[in-house]
Design an enzyme around this catalytic site. Structure first.
Site, PDB file in Angstrom:
ATOM      1  N   THR A  55       0.773  -1.025  -0.066  1.00 50.89           N
ATOM      2  CA  THR A  55       0.096   0.040   0.052  1.00 50.89           C
ATOM      3  C   THR A  55       0.885   1.285   0.161  1.00 50.89           C
ATOM      4  O   THR A  55       0.406   2.423  -0.623  1.00 50.89           O
ATOM      5  CB  THR A  55      -0.770  -0.109   1.222  1.00 50.89           C
ATOM      6  OG1 THR A  55      -1.729  -1.334   1.209  1.00 50.89           O
ATOM      7  CG2 THR A  55      -1.863   1.147   1.531  1.00 50.89           C
ATOM      8  N   ASP A 123       1.573  -7.038  -4.075  1.00 53.62           N
ATOM      9  CA  ASP A 123       0.932  -7.142  -2.941  1.00 53.62           C
ATOM     10  C   ASP A 123       1.479  -8.177  -1.890  1.00 53.62           C
ATOM     11  O   ASP A 123       1.671  -9.253  -2.548  1.00 53.62           O
ATOM     12  CB  ASP A 123      -0.670  -7.440  -3.168  1.00 53.62           C
ATOM     13  CG  ASP A 123      -1.443  -7.370  -2.004  1.00 53.62           C
ATOM     14  OD1 ASP A 123      -1.205  -8.054  -1.018  1.00 53.62           O
ATOM     15  OD2 ASP A 123      -2.405  -6.634  -2.055  1.00 53.62           O
ATOM     16  N   THR A 155       1.921  -4.639   4.159  1.00 58.54           N
ATOM     17  CA  THR A 155       2.041  -5.008   5.789  1.00 58.54           C
ATOM     18  C   THR A 155       1.432  -6.389   6.035  1.00 58.54           C
ATOM     19  O   THR A 155       1.647  -6.944   6.921  1.00 58.54           O
ATOM     20  CB  THR A 155       0.966  -4.023   6.420  1.00 58.54           C
ATOM     21  OG1 THR A 155      -0.502  -4.027   5.879  1.00 58.54           O
ATOM     22  CG2 THR A 155       1.475  -2.472   6.248  1.00 58.54           C
TER      23      THR A 155
END
Ligand code: ASP
Length: 644
Positions: A55, A123, A155
């Site tokens: 992100t 991702d 994350t």
């Protein structure tokens, strides 16, 4: 990232060192980073950013959805004054050089950073062990050129990557920080900006030789972290270990809690992992069929997440039998707790049952640390099964606490002083320790008192603690010259990469005192010449001017190129020739110095020798003299005369 996309990561940083496509940095870029003269008094900290995705680097497309956009990250960074001091950067490196952070009053170093963008921004849900290996290898490739590394990462699986890297990066001497964010960095209200900036500042300023995670305001040991919140800006917790540093108005590092490799080894990467590992979480009414299937070949290692302090139902002999049988077959089963905080113990009968079935304790490891440690330990060909079981229960990188954790009571010595000063709070003790220990360590080094060094460590001294000049006990020992003291400090975890206020490492000191045996030991532990090649050239030229062959030997042993030029394009050979130091000239020629190298005025060492009529030098350099014409000779003579 798929395997094939990983392979395409071999595309390199573009030649400006700007946007990059992952993989290995080209040698020209690396050279540029070390080959320029600093033009500001503040020393510089060099950081490599590996941008793997997540992100933090995403941007909004026309529909407002978050997507990774290739080659846009660095271009955007350049537009943000908090992230790039364009004026300084352009003066220092030209328009398309590396990125530069603006200086702040609290940071010691100016942070220069380059971004290595992976070709398939990923991702982190799609991360595999292949990507962990790729990241580890990228750090290896660039290790000598940077003071620290920041990995921008999604994350979701960040703690797995951090844990895996902590094991794969062996004898790590520099800081590696993983960070990401809940909101993209270029959004108006984002945690990404603070996370990225703090990570860069810490990576370029502090010697914390660990794989860390930075999130919120905390720098945490990576293999102690787990993602605890899908929405909070404090997404990561380190429940069983305090932060290594906190970044509030000031960055405060708790040096005592840093885990240091106590080895005489150089940094290397263990680039293989065993994938036959799994996580099994116990739940009420779990069937023995499920356990049996889970433990079947090819599985070689299982992390069992049991209840509370490591308990399983005492009335489930069927499950225990499956564990016993698997352990007998050589499967390593590691017991950790399902609780976010705490440790397994054999306090209850329920826990003892597992131990008797051959299940080993994972103490207070996180699931991420236990799983990646299994993958690492099981891939070690040189260890037999018993050693692997032992290693799983041994604290290898600060990932587990076995036995009694150190407490303030261990600080007997500092406490005694503190009592007399009427100090009592932990913060006051900490402060006192940070003042007392460097002085006491330095005194022990000067007295060559190894026993005292050991006992100071026992009292809680951080062996790499710095004094007001940023110097460590190892710096002092490298000046003093006692090889036994140096070896002992290194075995106690002293770090070879710490730079003092004057940008000197222990190796710089050993060179300047010509302690050759010490230089060799430092190199064995991964020390290397750092920083500006032209300045190293200037120092060698000064040694050659003085006919100081021993100093040149020190540089040679340290890996310097004896043909390295100073800022005027002169090599040590030019100066040895100019000052007619026959032995030095012979030494330089014997060790690969280039007699044809020309300075900024186009002169070789032989030209200079001729210009000043240096007899020995002319004789020794005659075989290398190129055909030249009289006009050139006149120019040289005129130049030398003009100077003299
Ligand atoms: N799914 C994203 C990832 O892990 C979430 C994030 O970056 O925070 O890559």
């Amino acid at each position: 990232m798929s395997r094939s996309s990983c392979e395409s990561l071999n595309n390199v940083l573009n030649e400006n060192g700007e946007t990059s496509h992952g993989g290995t940095m080209d040698s020209r870029t690396k050279k540029n980073l070390i080959n320029d003269l600093g033009n500001e008094n503040k020393p510089e900290g060099r950081v490599l950013v590996l941008f793997t995705g997540g992100t933090i680097g995403m941007m909004r497309n026309e529909q407002g959805a978050l997507v990774p956009i290739a080659n846009a990250f660095v271009k955007n960074l350049r537009k943000y004054p908090q992230l790039h001091d364009r004026e300084y950067a352009e003066k220092r490196f030209g328009a398309m050089g590396p990125l530069v952070l603006p200086v702040t009053a609290t940071d010691n170093r100016r942070i220069i950073y380059s971004v290595l963008e992976y070709s398939n921004l990923c991702d982190s849900c799609n991360m595999t062990m292949d990507e962990w290996i790729r990241i580890a290898n990228d750090i290896k490739e660039s290790y000598e050129y940077f003071d620290g590394f920041v990995i921008l990462h999604g994350t979701d699986t960040l703690s797995y990557t951090a844990s895996a890297l902590s094991f794969m990066l062996e004898a790590l001497g520099k800081v590696v920080i993983l960070t990401g964010s809940q909101v993209p960095i270029f959004d108006t209200r984002s945690d990404g900006l603070d996370n990225f900036l703090a990570s860069l500042v810490i990576a370029g300023n502090y010697n914390i030789p660990e794989v860390c995670v930075f999130f919120g305001t905390n720098l945490m040991r990576g293999n102690r972290t787990s993602k605890m919140s899908a929405t909070s800006f404090e997404a990561f917790h380190s429940s069983n270990f305090p932060p290594l540093a906190t970044a509030n108005i000031k960055i405060e590092v708790d040096y005592r809690s840093i885990f240091r490799p106590c080895t005489l080894e150089k940094f290397y990467v263990h680039a293989s992992l065993n994938r036959n590992v799994g996580l099994l979480r116990l739940f009420p009414s779990i069937t023995s069929d499920l356990v049996k299937v889970f433990l079947q070949s090819p599985i070689e290692g299982v992390v069992l997440q049991s209840y509370g302090t490591g308990n399983i139902p005492t009335n489930r002999e069927d499950i225990i039998e499956e564990f016993r049988a698997a352990a007998k077959r050589g499967v390593i089963i590691v017991n950790i707790t399902q609780c976010a905080n705490g440790c397994v113990s054999d306090a209850y009968e329920a826990g003892k049952l597992l131990q008797n079935a051959g299940v080993i304790s994972g103490f207070d490891m996180t699931p991420e640390a236990a799983l990646t440690k299994l993958a690492y330990v099981l891939s070690k060909r040189e260890w037999d099964t018993e050693t692997k079981r032992q290693m799983m229960q041994t604290n290898l990188r600060g990932e587990l606490t076995a036995g009694r954790p150190p407490t303030m009571q261990d600080w007997d010595l500092v406490e005694a002083v503190a009592r007399s000063l009427r100090l009592s709070s932990a913060a006051e003790l900490q402060e006192l320790g940070s003042i007392l220990f460097p002085a006491m360590l330095n005194a022990a080094v000067i007295r060559r008192d190894i026993m005292k060094l050991e006992s100071l460590k026992g009292y809680g001294a951080d062996i790499s603690q710095i004094n007001a000049d940023g110097r460590t006990a190892l710096h002092i020992a490298c000046c003093e010259g006692d090889i036994n003291v140096v070896r002992r400090l290194l075995k106690m975890g002293a770090n070879v990469h710490v730079k003092d206020r004057f940008d000197r490492t222990p190796l710089t000191d050993a060179i300047e005192y010509d302690h050759h045996e010490i230089i060799k030991v430092l190199l064995q532990c991964g020390a290397h010449l750092h920083g500006n090649a032209l300045l190293i050239g200037a120092r060698m030229c000064a040694a050659a001017t003085a006919g100081n062959k021993k100093r040149l030997q020190s540089y040679l042993l340290s890996g310097a190129d004896l043909s390295q030029k100073n800022a005027s394009g002169c090599t040590p050979l030019h100066f040895a020739a100019l000052h007619d130091h026959a032995e030095t000239i012979e030494f330089l020629l014997d060790h690969g110095a280039d007699p044809c190298s020309i300075d900024m005025l186009g002169q070789t060492a032989a030209d200079l020798a001729k210009a000043v009529q240096a007899g020995n030098a002319m004789r020794l350099l005659a075989p290398f003299k190129q055909d030249d014409n009289d006009a050139d000779d006149n120019k040289i003579v005129m130049h030398v005369n003009a100077r003299s």
